[in-house]
Design a protein around this motif. Structure first.
Motif, PDB file in Angstrom:
ATOM      1  N   GLN A  47       0.831  -1.193   0.000  1.00 44.23           N
ATOM      2  CA  GLN A  47       0.000   0.000   0.000  1.00 44.23           C
ATOM      3  C   GLN A  47       0.869   1.248   0.000  1.00 44.23           C
ATOM      4  N   PRO A  48       0.356   2.358  -0.488  1.00 46.29           N
ATOM      5  CA  PRO A  48       1.125   3.608  -0.458  1.00 46.29           C
ATOM      6  C   PRO A  48       1.591   3.948   0.949  1.00 46.29           C
ATOM      7  N   VAL A  53      22.488  -9.517   1.590  1.00 45.19           N
ATOM      8  CA  VAL A  53      22.338  -8.064   1.606  1.00 45.19           C
ATOM      9  C   VAL A  53      20.845  -7.749   1.562  1.00 45.19           C
ATOM     10  N   TYR A  54      20.465  -6.666   2.222  1.00 49.70           N
ATOM     11  CA  TYR A  54      19.059  -6.285   2.329  1.00 49.70           C
ATOM     12  C   TYR A  54      18.840  -4.878   1.786  1.00 49.70           C
ATOM     13  N   LEU A  55      17.627  -4.637   1.349  1.00 51.02           N
ATOM     14  CA  LEU A  55      17.181  -3.289   1.013  1.00 51.02           C
ATOM     15  C   LEU A  55      15.855  -3.074   1.734  1.00 51.02           C
ATOM     16  N   GLN A  56      15.899  -2.252   2.776  1.00 48.38           N
ATOM     17  CA  GLN A  56      14.689  -1.883   3.494  1.00 48.38           C
ATOM     18  C   GLN A  56      14.086  -0.666   2.816  1.00 48.38           C
ATOM     19  N   MET A  57      12.843  -0.799   2.395  1.00 50.72           N
ATOM     20  CA  MET A  57      12.170   0.275   1.664  1.00 50.72           C
ATOM     21  C   MET A  57      10.981   0.746   2.481  1.00 50.72           C
ATOM     22  N   ASN A  58      11.021   1.998   2.878  1.00 51.94           N
ATOM     23  CA  ASN A  58       9.941   2.598   3.658  1.00 51.94           C
ATOM     24  C   ASN A  58       9.301   3.730   2.882  1.00 51.94           C
ATOM     25  N   SER A  59       8.109   4.137   3.316  1.00 52.35           N
ATOM     26  CA  SER A  59       7.390   5.259   2.696  1.00 52.35           C
ATOM     27  C   SER A  59       7.324   5.098   1.187  1.00 52.35           C
ATOM     28  N   LEU A  60       6.928   3.920   0.760  1.00 50.48           N
ATOM     29  CA  LEU A  60       6.926   3.618  -0.676  1.00 50.48           C
ATOM     30  C   LEU A  60       5.949   4.496  -1.424  1.00 50.48           C
ATOM     31  N   PRO A  88       4.206   5.460  -5.515  1.00 49.85           N
ATOM     32  CA  PRO A  88       3.878   4.802  -6.796  1.00 49.85           C
ATOM     33  C   PRO A  88       5.065   4.725  -7.745  1.00 49.85           C
ATOM     34  N   GLU A  89       5.914   5.735  -7.720  1.00 47.62           N
ATOM     35  CA  GLU A  89       7.066   5.750  -8.635  1.00 47.62           C
ATOM     36  C   GLU A  89       8.146   4.751  -8.244  1.00 47.62           C
ATOM     37  N   ASP A  90       8.007   4.095  -7.101  1.00 46.68           N
ATOM     38  CA  ASP A  90       8.943   3.041  -6.723  1.00 46.68           C
ATOM     39  C   ASP A  90       8.576   1.698  -7.360  1.00 46.68           C
ATOM     40  N   THR A  91       7.422   1.630  -7.995  1.00 45.57           N
ATOM     41  CA  THR A  91       7.009   0.393  -8.654  1.00 45.57           C
ATOM     42  C   THR A  91       7.977   0.036  -9.766  1.00 45.57           C
ATOM     43  N   ALA A  92       8.542  -1.168  -9.686  1.00 48.46           N
ATOM     44  CA  ALA A  92       9.549  -1.606 -10.646  1.00 48.46           C
ATOM     45  C   ALA A  92       9.945  -3.038 -10.315  1.00 48.46           C
ATOM     46  N   VAL A  93      10.710  -3.629 -11.213  1.00 47.40           N
ATOM     47  CA  VAL A  93      11.415  -4.861 -10.894  1.00 47.40           C
ATOM     48  C   VAL A  93      12.764  -4.459 -10.292  1.00 47.40           C
ATOM     49  N   TYR A  94      13.063  -5.011  -9.136  1.00 41.78           N
ATOM     50  CA  TYR A  94      14.291  -4.691  -8.423  1.00 41.78           C
ATOM     51  C   TYR A  94      15.291  -5.830  -8.586  1.00 41.78           C
ATOM     52  N   TYR A  95      16.549  -5.459  -8.810  1.00 41.03           N
ATOM     53  CA  TYR A  95      17.629  -6.417  -9.000  1.00 41.03           C
ATOM     54  C   TYR A  95      18.768  -6.111  -8.041  1.00 41.03           C
ATOM     55  N   CYS A  96      19.382  -7.142  -7.492  1.00 40.14           N
ATOM     56  CA  CYS A  96      20.644  -6.954  -6.801  1.00 40.14           C
ATOM     57  C   CYS A  96      21.761  -7.439  -7.720  1.00 40.14           C
ATOM     58  N   ALA A  97      22.964  -6.923  -7.478  1.00 36.39           N
ATOM     59  CA  ALA A  97      24.108  -7.269  -8.309  1.00 36.39           C
ATOM     60  C   ALA A  97      25.378  -7.176  -7.469  1.00 36.39           C
ATOM     61  N   ALA A  98      26.406  -7.899  -7.882  1.00 32.91           N
ATOM     62  CA  ALA A  98      27.636  -7.985  -7.098  1.00 32.91           C
ATOM     63  C   ALA A  98      28.856  -7.658  -7.949  1.00 32.91           C
ATOM     64  N   GLY A 134      15.733 -10.787 -10.103  1.00 34.02           N
ATOM     65  CA  GLY A 134      14.744  -9.717 -10.122  1.00 34.02           C
ATOM     66  C   GLY A 134      13.527 -10.070  -9.296  1.00 34.02           C
ATOM     67  N   THR A 135      12.940  -9.039  -8.673  1.00 31.18           N
ATOM     68  CA  THR A 135      11.726  -9.245  -7.897  1.00 31.18           C
ATOM     69  C   THR A 135      10.835  -8.018  -8.070  1.00 31.18           C
ATOM     70  N   GLN A 136       9.551  -8.258  -8.254  1.00 31.94           N
ATOM     71  CA  GLN A 136       8.616  -7.177  -8.526  1.00 31.94           C
ATOM     72  C   GLN A 136       8.185  -6.491  -7.231  1.00 31.94           C
ATOM     73  N   VAL A 137       8.229  -5.170  -7.260  1.00 35.30           N
ATOM     74  CA  VAL A 137       7.672  -4.359  -6.177  1.00 35.30           C
ATOM     75  C   VAL A 137       6.609  -3.467  -6.801  1.00 35.30           C
ATOM     76  N   THR A 138       5.390  -3.549  -6.267  1.00 34.31           N
ATOM     77  CA  THR A 138       4.275  -2.813  -6.843  1.00 34.31           C
ATOM     78  C   THR A 138       3.555  -2.030  -5.752  1.00 34.31           C
ATOM     79  N   ASP A 139       3.423  -0.729  -5.997  1.00 33.85           N
ATOM     80  CA  ASP A 139       2.602   0.102  -5.131  1.00 33.85           C
ATOM     81  C   ASP A 139       1.153  -0.088  -5.565  1.00 33.85           C
ATOM     82  N   SER A 140       0.287  -0.363  -4.641  1.00 32.21           N
ATOM     83  CA  SER A 140      -1.075  -0.763  -4.977  1.00 32.21           C
ATOM     84  C   SER A 140      -2.008   0.399  -5.269  1.00 32.21           C
ATOM     85  N   SER A 141      -1.505   1.637  -5.225  1.00 35.89           N
ATOM     86  CA  SER A 141      -2.385   2.796  -5.478  1.00 35.89           C
ATOM     87  C   SER A 141      -2.845   2.829  -6.909  1.00 35.89           C
TER      88      SER A 141
END
Length: 126
Positions: free
Chosen positions: A13-14, A79-86, A88-98, A119-126
């Motif tokens: 959710q937003p 490795v982690y990526l904590q994403m807060n206060s998401l 709509p523009e954060d919606t994307a496929v996210y990739y990690c790389a080394a 890759g993993t999908q992150v979707t804002d539901s707004s």
């Protein structure tokens, strides 16, 4: 077999939060700098954040600064990526790389990375 395995994406959710994980298999993640990237439909892949082999050396793209936090647990080879206060523009496929060795702010560009997660999908539901 060398690979990065991602987990943790989904629908949010937003204003919500998600934590992405990137686990290394077949190599010791502690020797590698790690970057997180994202790609939205019709857009180029862009750097989100990266973390060097030394704890504390972290870099963020301006759109996520103050909202996202990158961290690493070398004992867990993850490795982690904590994403807060998401947003709509954060919606994307996210990739990690080394990358073997350290990273700098310039490694918010994807060009030097050797290994990529699936890759993993992150979707804002707004």
């Amino acid at each position: 077999h060398v690979q990065l395995v991602q987990s943790g994406g989904g629908l949010v959710q937003p204003g919500g939060s998600l934590r992405l994980s990137c686990a290394a298999s077949g190599f010791t993640l502690g020797y590698y700098g790690i970057g997180w990237f994202r790609q939205a439909p019709g857009k180029e892949r862009e750097g989100v954040s990266c973390i060097s082999t030394s704890v504390g050396d972290t870099y963020y793209a301006e759109p996520v600064k103050g909202r996202f936090t990158i961290s690493r647990d070398n004992a867990k080879n993850t490795v982690y990526l904590q994403m807060n206060s998401l947003k709509p523009e954060d919606t994307a496929v996210y990739y990690c790389a080394a990358i073997l060795g350290s990273v700098t702010r310039s490694d918010l560009s994807p060009s030097r990375y050797q290994y990529w997660g699936q890759g993993t999908q992150v979707t804002d539901s707004s």
